[in-house]
Every structure is written in C-alpha cells, then in structure tokens.
Enzyme design. Structure first.
Site, PDB file in Angstrom:
ATOM      1  N   LEU A 165       3.861  -0.928   3.898  1.00 37.83           N
ATOM      2  CA  LEU A 165       3.149   0.342   3.925  1.00 37.83           C
ATOM      3  C   LEU A 165       4.117   1.468   3.578  1.00 37.83           C
ATOM      4  CD1 LEU A 165       1.115  -0.087   7.251  1.00 37.83           C
ATOM      5  CD2 LEU A 165       0.363  -0.611   4.918  1.00 37.83           C
ATOM      6  N   GLU A 166       3.887   2.089   2.443  1.00 36.06           N
ATOM      7  CA  GLU A 166       4.661   3.261   2.044  1.00 36.06           C
ATOM      8  C   GLU A 166       3.791   4.485   2.310  1.00 36.06           C
ATOM      9  OE1 GLU A 166       7.654   3.003   1.452  1.00 36.06           O
ATOM     10  OE2 GLU A 166       7.874   0.881   0.987  1.00 36.06           O
ATOM     11  N   LEU A 167       4.047   5.154   3.417  1.00 41.01           N
ATOM     12  CA  LEU A 167       3.162   6.217   3.878  1.00 41.01           C
ATOM     13  C   LEU A 167       3.821   7.572   3.648  1.00 41.01           C
ATOM     14  CD1 LEU A 167       1.980   4.342   7.096  1.00 41.01           C
ATOM     15  CD2 LEU A 167       1.017   4.249   4.785  1.00 41.01           C
TER      16      LEU A 167
ATOM     17  N   GLY B 183       0.181   5.375   0.373  1.00 44.51           N
ATOM     18  CA  GLY B 183      -0.855   6.362   0.655  1.00 44.51           C
ATOM     19  C   GLY B 183      -0.629   7.021   1.996  1.00 44.51           C
TER      20      GLY B 183
ATOM     21  N   PHE C  20       0.836  -1.202   0.000  1.00 45.33           N
ATOM     22  CA  PHE C  20       0.000   0.000   0.000  1.00 45.33           C
ATOM     23  C   PHE C  20       0.866   1.245   0.000  1.00 45.33           C
ATOM     24  CE2 PHE C  20      -1.774   3.488   2.525  1.00 45.33           C
ATOM     25  CZ  PHE C  20      -2.948   3.763   1.839  1.00 45.33           C
TER      26      PHE C  20
END
Length: 471
Positions: free
Chosen positions: A216-218, A195, A193
């Site tokens: 998770l790439e936040l 976002g 993901f």
C-alpha cells in the site's frame, strides 16, 4: 467496464494470465530483459501521445511536468532494473551453522505469478509502469487498473499495451469504482495499490478474503522543517519544485512547513518572489498544471474557505489568476493555521501551503509525533546535529534533507510508507523482492549426520549437542 459481462472479463484475464504463468513459472534473465526493453520502447516511441493524453485528462498539464514526473522517472527505472537484474536474480548463499553440516544454504527469488496494480490519477504513467517495471523484472505477469479520472490516458495506454504485449502478459483495465472494488477482491498473487489511506483500508480488507499480500503506497501530511540555521531563501528554493510540480498533486509534496518563530512573513515573501519568477502568470501558462477536475478544485477551494473562516491569513502567490476557468490554482500560503482547520486534518494534494511557527525544533518534532506517520519528511538544515536529531525522533516513509520529493526518483532507494502512509516498498531491489518469493533452500549431498540425532534420546551425543549449543 460497467456491466456484469465486463466484470466477468476481469476473471477471464486473471485466469488467462495464471495459466500462462504456470506454463512457464520462471522466466530467464534474457526473457525478462526482453520484457523491459519492450516496455521501454512503448514509452519512448509513444511519449508524445502519452503526454497529450495526460494533458487532455487534466484540462491542462504542463508538458514538462509530464516529462519529469512520468516519462523520465519511468524510463530511468527501466534502465536501472536492466542494469541490476542479473545481480538481483542471482541466488544468495546463506550461512549454515556447524550443527547442520555438511550442507549448503541459499535463497532463490522466485516470481510470484500475477500481480494486480491499482493506479491513481496524479501520475498515471509513472505509477502504472513503475510498479510494472519491477513486476516484470521479477518475472511476473500483471493486470493494471487505471484511474477513472484519467480516461484518455487509460485509452491510449491500453491501446499501446495491447500492441506491445500479449494480454496474458500485461493487461490494462479501465472502469469506475465498481470495477476497482472487483479488482481489489481478486485472487492475485500480490496486490499493489497507490492512493489514499481511506481507500487503502478498503483494498486491504478486500484482499484479505483471499489472503492476497498487499503493498500500500498511501499518502498523509508530509511536513517540512526549516531549521534555525538555514536561510529562508535557500530553504524555499530547495522546497519549491517539489511543491509546485504537478501543482502540488503529488503524494510526497510538502504538505506544510515549520519555520522559526517570527519568520512566516519572510517565508511568504520568498515563496511569492520565487513562484512569480517561475510562473510570471498562472492563467493559461503552459508551464503550470491544472487541478485535475472540478471535484478536486472545489475541494481545495473549500479548504481555503474553511481556513479563512477559522482565522487563517491567506496569501495567493500567483499573478493574473483566473483559476476558476482553467483550474490553474496558484500556490497559496496559509498563516496562523490551527488543527481545527480541515486543511490541517486532510492531505492537501494541491498548491496550498500552511505555515506553522515554532520556538524549538523539538516543538515541531512533538507535533509530528502526535499525528499519523507521513509518507515523506523534509529537513532543511546544514547543521548535522539538527538533521540527526530530527531523523532519530521522527518516523516517515522517506526523507529528503535540503531537497523535496526527489528521493522518489532515486532508483536505488526503496519507496514506501509507514503506518497510515502505507506498508511495503518498491523501486530498486526492494521492488524486485516485493514481487518475488524468497525461497529458502537447504541442500545436502551424499553425507548426512542427521541419523546420529535419532531417538532414543539421552545418548552422550545428544547431551554433548545440548551442552555446546544450548547456552
């Protein structure tokens, strides 16, 4: 996809891909190269259509922003994966201690299966096909959920993927938040993901029901520190492209700057000079990208209004701006900011640039330490001791020294966050490993000495082993 029938189709595609994977769970080197060549051809043969689709989704998007941020980065990643793939796939020999001899040990990297990829709107091609590149290099199949805010890009990409790949290899999924919620709860072998942090928490929670591992790439507020030794002109020139590319709608764009006490005005003046040189006018400038939609534009305007009401000094740096019409919002400097302002509490994700003055570099470090760990950190200094001091005392997903944002495009560097800015890495070998299972294999031949350790315990051999190895 809006109704139950469309949601059920997601399960059908996942089942289809899992059946296909189980029928051939380990693709050869040549088969993976063929998949990467196909993906490369898809991009190169259709880059005009992809660029036009992104331009339409944004209202206006600079062709060169798309070429640099989406096309070039995607193709470069494919080239690098092809070049390195044979080495990545090779089993790795591991050490076996004397106690377990005779034996050999190795690690083999096995494809996980079906990868779910959730894509944001800001770089819809790169952030869809970048993770897909490493997923295919690792021998997997993939379902790619595109953002609802880039419908034209999704439509074009779906048509192209349907032409170049079978649906049981790669499938593009469109749809709104209900589809995204369904997608994040599916029984993938890995879920990737990109976002916001808030949505990332929901994705991780949904994936947990099936124990699906997540990357998770936040985001977060990525700070820049102008060291006391560097000239303001040099520092601004090194930061500017990373901040203005895609009009700041980049997860690793510098979010705010620390500058030495008394230097704010000089920084603003240099920002204005360079911005106006790059973009002599903003309105209807083909080189300058619009804010993606009215919702994002209004959010950014709200950040400016809130900061102004709370005492910030606002300097709009662009000329001939009529941004309400085209949503081409000029780079805007904010001085005299404080933590009560919303702009200092939320990731900006646009062309606003707060400036904070410091007395000592340690003041900037302490501020960064008090807040959530960012996705990127930018150090502007040629003093090695200043660089080392900041690196040793801060945490961030990645760092650029005397540059901004372009560490993301260096294929052999892992990309990922830490803490609230994400978990896990991709790009390069880290991406290959993210989408692979590292299978540990211990192998013995015809000779085995294990029986010498059989019970009953207390023999002289047991005692000798304990004496030699428990000390």
């Amino acid at each position: 996809m809006e109704n139950n029938q469309d949601l059920q189709r997601l399960d059908h595609i996942l089942d289809q891909q899992k059946v296909a994977f189980n029928a051939k769970p380990y693709l050869s080197y040549q088969e993976r190269i063929s998949d990467l060549d196909t993906l490369k051809a898809l991009v190169l043969d259709n880059q005009t259509a992809l660029i036009e689709a992104m331009k339409e989704d944004f209202g206006h998007r600079s062709v060169d922003d798309s070429r640099i941020g989406d096309i070039l980065t995607t193709v470069a990643g494919i080239h690098y994966a092809k070049k390195q793939l044979k080495k990545w796939m090779k089993p790795q020999r591991r050490h076996v201690g004397i106690l377990f001899q005779p034996a050999s040990a190795r690690v083999e990297y096995q494809p996980l299966g079906v990868i779910g990829i959730m894509v944001p709107w800001n770089y819809p091609i790169f952030l869809a096909l970048g993770p897909l590149t490493t997923a295919l290099a690792a021998g997997n199949r993939a379902m790619v959920k595109m953002s609802e805010f880039t419908p034209k890009t999704t439509q074009v990409l779906a048509q192209l993927v349907g032409k170049y790949f079978s649906e049981d290899k790669v499938a593009i999924i469109d749809g709104d938040a209900s589809v995204a919620a369904k997608f994040s709860s599916m029984n993938f072998d890995h879920l990737f993901f990109t976002g916001s942090t808030n949505v990332g928490k929901l994705v991780m929670r949904a994936a947990a029901d099936n124990l699906v591992p997540v990357t998770l790439e936040l985001g977060g507020k990525s700070p820049a520190i102008f060291g006391p030794d560097i000239s303001i002109k040099t520092a601004v020139s090194r930061l500017m492209l990373g901040k203005t590319l895609n009009s700041g709608q980049t997860c690793v764009a510098p979010d705010y700057i620390f500058v030495p006490r008394g230097k704010s005005k000089e920084v603003v003046n240099e920002l204005q000079r360079l911005f106006n040189k790059m973009f002599p006018n903003v309105d209807n400038n083909d080189d300058y990208t619009s804010i993606v939609n009215d919702g994002q534009f209004n959010r950014l305007q709200g950040l400016v209004d809130d900061a102004k009401q709370k005492g910030a000094v606002i300097t709009e740096l662009g000329k001939n701006s009529n941004c309400n019409k085209t949503r081409q919002m000029p780079l805007t400097a904010l001085e005299n900011v404080n933590d009560d302002m919303t702009v200092m509490q939320q990731e900006i994700f646009g062309p606003l640039l707060p400036i904070i003055e410091y007395d000592e570099v340690d003041d900037a470090i302490a501020y960064i330490q008090r807040n959530e760990r960012p996705l990127a950190l930018y150090i502007y200094s040629f003093d090695k001791s200043v660089q080392r001091h900041i690196l040793a005392n801060t945490h961030s997903g990645g760092v650029c020294i005397n540059e901004a944002a372009f560490h993301v495009a260096v294929e052999d560097l892992p990309f990922g966050g830490v803490g609230h800015s994400g978990m896990g890495n991709y790009h390069g070998v880290e991406g290959f490993k993210t989408f692979s299972h590292a299978k540990a294999i211990l192998s013995r031949g015809k000779i085995s000495l294990t029986s010498l350790l059989f019970p009953p315990y207390g023999t002289s051999l047991h005692k000798m082993v304990y004496k030699l190895f428990i000390k």
